[in-house]
Design a protein around this motif. Sequence first.
Motif: not given
Length: 219
Positions: A127-143, A161-173
């Motif tokens: 949302p910006h200045n009363g106008v909505d714009y739809t955007h798509h990003g992609h989330v990737f998981i580390s090894n 038990t606690r498992y930890t995964l690292n994620l990244i969205i590399d096409d964000a803005y």
Amino acid sequence: MVYLYDEALVAKLKSWTHNTNMHVYAPSDSRTLFETIADENEDEIKLPILALTRSGFEITNTNKRPLTYDGLKIFEGDEYTQQLNAIPISINYQLDIYTRTLKEADLYARDLIFNLINHCKVEMVIPHNGVDYTHHGHVFISNNVEDNSGISERMDFGQFTRYTLNLIIDDAYLWSAPFRGYYRISEEDMKIFVRTPVDPAEKPTKEDIHFDDMENVNE
């Protein structure tokens, strides 16, 4: 507006777990995770838990990138137009899975990994200045999936038990959607270029070229 990616990713995680007893917590809650959970549940900690933490973001290119142009605008009115500019970034997340047993953690980790790989798209509305714009990003998981069960980031409520995964969205803005007024040319000041007819084989001279105002041309 990096928080929009947080909200989109949390919404995706909740859509996968809404028919289970899994509790999902956003980055805004995960900073003081167990204090938040205790406040909500009268000091009772209920497992399993998914806790998403944003560890930061990186500017991948310092040049502003126009995502719209003169022929494609997110808004166009009589007096101004709105275009979309962005600076590309990469957002890093940590996803922690808290369960009572190792077997339960294995099962949840397996399901989440398959879902993240098969359904990596995240959708958000900007949302910006009363106008909505739809955007798509992609989330990737580390090894690597790390077992951090021995890290005491908790209240004294027993073993888990606690498992930890690292994620990244590399096409964000980072977004900007400024309004721009139109450039207009007044007919009163408009002049047109007139060329006196000459032989096409000859190169025109300065005397062949002059300017007329619109009034004379219309006549």
